[in-house]
Design a protein around this motif. Sequence first.
Motif, PDB file in Angstrom:
ATOM      1  N   ALA A  10      36.792  32.870 -14.200  1.00 30.48           N
ATOM      2  CA  ALA A  10      36.257  32.512 -15.517  1.00 30.48           C
ATOM      3  C   ALA A  10      34.738  32.430 -15.499  1.00 30.48           C
ATOM      4  CB  ALA A  10      36.852  31.178 -15.974  1.00 30.48           C
ATOM      5  N   THR A  11      34.168  31.952 -14.409  1.00 32.78           N
ATOM      6  CA  THR A  11      32.717  31.795 -14.306  1.00 32.78           C
ATOM      7  C   THR A  11      32.011  33.142 -14.224  1.00 32.78           C
ATOM      8  OG1 THR A  11      33.095  29.711 -13.142  1.00 32.78           O
ATOM      9  CG2 THR A  11      30.890  30.640 -13.016  1.00 32.78           C
ATOM     10  N   VAL A  12      32.703  34.159 -13.725  1.00 29.61           N
ATOM     11  CA  VAL A  12      32.096  35.489 -13.618  1.00 29.61           C
ATOM     12  C   VAL A  12      31.796  36.067 -14.999  1.00 29.61           C
ATOM     13  CG1 VAL A  12      32.527  37.877 -12.906  1.00 29.61           C
ATOM     14  CG2 VAL A  12      33.109  35.984 -11.376  1.00 29.61           C
ATOM     15  N   ILE A  13      32.624  35.726 -15.994  1.00 22.36           N
ATOM     16  CA  ILE A  13      32.443  36.298 -17.337  1.00 22.36           C
ATOM     17  C   ILE A  13      31.093  35.922 -17.941  1.00 22.36           C
ATOM     18  CG2 ILE A  13      33.355  36.300 -19.704  1.00 22.36           C
ATOM     19  CD1 ILE A  13      36.160  36.074 -18.471  1.00 22.36           C
ATOM     20  N   PRO A  14      30.706  34.637 -18.018  1.00 26.96           N
ATOM     21  CA  PRO A  14      29.357  34.340 -18.525  1.00 26.96           C
ATOM     22  C   PRO A  14      28.259  34.857 -17.617  1.00 26.96           C
ATOM     23  CG  PRO A  14      30.429  32.348 -17.707  1.00 26.96           C
ATOM     24  CD  PRO A  14      31.480  33.407 -17.767  1.00 26.96           C
ATOM     25  N   LEU A  15      28.524  34.923 -16.314  1.00 26.20           N
ATOM     26  CA  LEU A  15      27.527  35.459 -15.388  1.00 26.20           C
ATOM     27  C   LEU A  15      27.193  36.907 -15.730  1.00 26.20           C
ATOM     28  CD1 LEU A  15      25.883  35.003 -12.750  1.00 26.20           C
ATOM     29  CD2 LEU A  15      27.856  35.899 -11.511  1.00 26.20           C
TER      30      LEU A  15
ATOM     31  N   THR B 171      38.874  37.008 -22.778  1.00 21.58           N
ATOM     32  CA  THR B 171      39.377  35.949 -21.897  1.00 21.58           C
ATOM     33  C   THR B 171      40.869  35.719 -22.121  1.00 21.58           C
ATOM     34  OG1 THR B 171      38.772  34.204 -23.484  1.00 21.58           O
ATOM     35  CG2 THR B 171      37.124  34.822 -21.847  1.00 21.58           C
ATOM     36  N   GLU B 172      41.296  35.776 -23.367  1.00 19.09           N
ATOM     37  CA  GLU B 172      42.716  35.556 -23.657  1.00 19.09           C
ATOM     38  C   GLU B 172      43.588  36.668 -23.091  1.00 19.09           C
ATOM     39  OE1 GLU B 172      42.552  33.007 -27.811  1.00 19.09           O
ATOM     40  OE2 GLU B 172      42.028  35.115 -27.830  1.00 19.09           O
TER      41      GLU B 172
ATOM     42  N   VAL C 217      44.222  28.331 -22.275  1.00 16.43           N
ATOM     43  CA  VAL C 217      43.136  27.741 -23.064  1.00 16.43           C
ATOM     44  C   VAL C 217      42.028  27.205 -22.166  1.00 16.43           C
ATOM     45  CG1 VAL C 217      44.567  27.243 -25.069  1.00 16.43           C
ATOM     46  CG2 VAL C 217      44.428  25.554 -23.236  1.00 16.43           C
ATOM     47  N   THR C 218      42.374  26.738 -20.967  1.00 14.84           N
ATOM     48  CA  THR C 218      41.351  26.264 -20.030  1.00 14.84           C
ATOM     49  C   THR C 218      40.469  27.415 -19.568  1.00 14.84           C
ATOM     50  OG1 THR C 218      42.834  24.514 -19.259  1.00 14.84           O
ATOM     51  CG2 THR C 218      40.956  25.041 -17.865  1.00 14.84           C
ATOM     52  N   PHE C 219      41.083  28.539 -19.243  1.00 16.85           N
ATOM     53  CA  PHE C 219      40.326  29.725 -18.839  1.00 16.85           C
ATOM     54  C   PHE C 219      39.394  30.172 -19.966  1.00 16.85           C
ATOM     55  CE2 PHE C 219      39.686  34.275 -18.298  1.00 16.85           C
ATOM     56  CZ  PHE C 219      39.421  34.395 -16.944  1.00 16.85           C
ATOM     57  N   LYS C 220      39.884  30.107 -21.190  1.00 14.34           N
ATOM     58  CA  LYS C 220      39.061  30.502 -22.333  1.00 14.34           C
ATOM     59  C   LYS C 220      37.847  29.594 -22.477  1.00 14.34           C
ATOM     60  CE  LYS C 220      41.018  30.044 -26.309  1.00 14.34           C
ATOM     61  NZ  LYS C 220      41.881  30.331 -27.457  1.00 14.34           N
TER      62      LYS C 220
ATOM     63  N   TYR D 227      34.670  31.837 -21.896  1.00 12.04           N
ATOM     64  CA  TYR D 227      33.953  32.245 -23.109  1.00 12.04           C
ATOM     65  C   TYR D 227      32.989  31.175 -23.615  1.00 12.04           C
ATOM     66  CZ  TYR D 227      33.065  33.097 -28.045  1.00 12.04           C
ATOM     67  OH  TYR D 227      32.454  33.247 -29.256  1.00 12.04           O
ATOM     68  N   ILE D 228      33.463  29.940 -23.678  1.00 11.79           N
ATOM     69  CA  ILE D 228      32.637  28.890 -24.272  1.00 11.79           C
ATOM     70  C   ILE D 228      31.405  28.598 -23.428  1.00 11.79           C
ATOM     71  CG2 ILE D 228      32.620  26.483 -25.037  1.00 11.79           C
ATOM     72  CD1 ILE D 228      34.166  28.509 -26.776  1.00 11.79           C
ATOM     73  N   THR D 229      31.513  28.769 -22.108  1.00 13.35           N
ATOM     74  CA  THR D 229      30.333  28.580 -21.259  1.00 13.35           C
ATOM     75  C   THR D 229      29.228  29.546 -21.661  1.00 13.35           C
ATOM     76  OG1 THR D 229      31.666  27.794 -19.407  1.00 13.35           O
ATOM     77  CG2 THR D 229      29.488  28.650 -18.894  1.00 13.35           C
ATOM     78  N   MET D 230      29.597  30.798 -21.938  1.00 12.79           N
ATOM     79  CA  MET D 230      28.601  31.768 -22.378  1.00 12.79           C
ATOM     80  C   MET D 230      28.066  31.433 -23.769  1.00 12.79           C
ATOM     81  SD  MET D 230      28.941  35.764 -23.378  1.00 12.79           S
ATOM     82  CE  MET D 230      29.349  35.244 -25.047  1.00 12.79           C
ATOM     83  N   ALA D 231      28.976  31.055 -24.673  1.00 12.57           N
ATOM     84  CA  ALA D 231      28.537  30.694 -26.029  1.00 12.57           C
ATOM     85  C   ALA D 231      27.604  29.492 -25.992  1.00 12.57           C
ATOM     86  CB  ALA D 231      29.754  30.403 -26.905  1.00 12.57           C
TER      87      ALA D 231
END
Length: 740
Positions: free
Chosen positions: A466-471, A494-495, A510-513, A517-521
């Motif tokens: 999940a952390t790789v996505i905002p990275l 993410t979903e 929902v935790t992964f989302k 995603y929300i970390t990036m937002a």
Amino acid sequence: MDVNKESSGSSHDDFISSSGMHDMEKQTKNVDGMADEVDDDSPFEMVRTAVSNKDSPELPCLTFRSWVLGIGFCAALSFVNQFYWFRENSIILGGFVVQLISFPLGYLMALLLPKRTFNTFGWSWSLNPGPFNIKEHVIVSIFAGASVGTAYGIDVVTIKRMWYKSGLGFGPSVLFILTSQIMGYSFAGFSRKFLVYPASMIWPASLISVTLFRTFHEVQSIGGGRFTRSQIFWICFIGSFAWYFIPGVIFPALGFLSILCFAAPGNIIANQLGDAFNGVGMLNFSLDWSYISSAYTQSPIAIPWVYACNVFVGFVIIMWVATPIGYYTNTWDTQLMPMYSASVYTTNGSVFDIHQVMTNNGMLDVEKYASYGPLRLTFAFAMTYGLGFAGLVNLISYIALNHGPSIMEQMRQARTLNEDVHMRLMRVYKEVPHWWYGVTFVITFALSIVTCEVYNLMPWYWVIVATVIPLVFTVPIGIIQAISNQQPGLNVITEFIIGYARAGDPIANVTFKVYGYITMAQALALVSDQKLGHYMKIPPRDLFIAQLVGTIIAAFVQLGVAFWLMDTVANICTPEGFPFTCIQANTFFSASVIWGLVGPERMFGTSSPYHPILYLFILGALLPVPFWLWKQKFPTSWIRHVHTPLLFIASGFMPPAPSHVYTNWFIGCFFFNYLWHKYRNAQWNRYAFALSAGLDSGLAISGIVTYFAFMNVKMPDWWGYNTHHCPLAAHGMSSYEQPV
């Protein structure tokens, strides 16, 4: 895709900030002193128009006044916005309210506080360092900015307790909220070089705030009336506060005046077309400001008329044309269900009971699911997901066609242009060192893994994924937003990822989302604030402290409000708990069932009846093309006012929004931003934001007062106290027998 807080693109308010910059420039061109500031300035006209190219480094920023006001507004807005998040008529108090109210309060503190100087551990400070200045005003708004939106993790906490019957507890919830909110700081800090420092990274939405700050603190030549903004604010505040006692307590039916249901109360079609809860809201009007300026539409004063028309046309096509056609042709057997609902159903039209198909550890039991039957959605809800795919692709296509050359050119300039005047002026202040952000990341990342593992939210290795996505996406998505003011929503990605990887695990979904995603937002929201601070010459370390403290305070207050309401409100998150029906959380829960418990393969795979809606992305990709081609050939045609991403805005909130909110919001737009803006433009320039903030604030405070004042009072049961005057809309067409 969850359509609760993120639609396929960004909000309409964000969109118009870039597309409608001409209106903003027209409002700011009268600020005195602009003509003298052109010699050494930004290379971009809209920045030169809004932002001063001068600074006063001696102005104090993090003062006693800004701490008190910042913390106070942060806590107050956190309470109010979270309180209303649980209600049927959800509203949001935003940044403009803070800007308007904190201005006179700051001046009042400057008049009343003693000017004595104190020495604490060698540090000299004063309760009153002089006149309340623009930098204090900005830092107060940044403090409070953390509280404008409710923390996304609270959705997870709420559905886990209220629907999945496995509460997380306050302590673990705090860890979950703080880690998911604060991790974004590290990505924001590491991306400053690409998203904040270059002059070509404009962030148009920040220019609106800059303009408002400068109109408060600089000499202006804007006329239009004999009242001050503060006077208009308090007049509207008192009027809104007093009025809400009528639709909020005495006469709630004023919020739902359904002409069709009044005309034919026994006709199910009239009920379905006219109802706001389970119908499409045709000819359903409201005298309740909370349904005109709602959390879904926000204030009708905040969007220019032409863009409101785009949003409303999209709403009409989706809700008043496509939905009735799909429903009355019985597509996907949708007549077994109400026409409009965010709930999930079985094949016989009854509400889907997740506990009939789950194991004791909260996972999907495949054999029980096969026996119980597949999940079914209303036509409107299913189309929302298809339109979500279409809207995301449409946004990318629209940006590529209309902003692509600009994005490429400004990316090139970001590498080749010398630093502009604003960057040179910021050299005076100490920058936030990278290790601050590094430490923030290490702490939050480690706590995220511990929280997810210890409290069984999801396996630790999925936290890493999940952390790789905002990275990967923070910088490229940030560049798009900085130039076009559009943020493509990656929640669908993410979903899909976790939906296929952890099928049958709704809480992991929902935790992964949240972390993906929300970390990036959150990072991009912080970057936007950093650009505002950059324009207003706020010391970066002061800005960092204000953002961090505001986020922590907001997390504790919002979580406290959520637990308090869930502990004390009877039947909360059910229809019997009206107005605390948690319609936003209900939509989030349904998304967790669709993408997590059942999974995307079962819901949208080739064997599913809903599979065809995935192909709506083709419509989204192609829709901007004919309008773009027409504008190239006829640049002055009315087609130039068509902005296709706005057509999908309403679908991102339909459901959970009551279906009449866009109609009443549009009526408000017509009066405020067409008639008033066109025929009394000077008055509009002077009073519009003050009026909007006053109406919103009065409503918010009145709603809280009425809740406490009447919580133990049984009101008379009369016709006007009932908000559901279209009772037949709650039935499915084929499951209801029309009386002879």
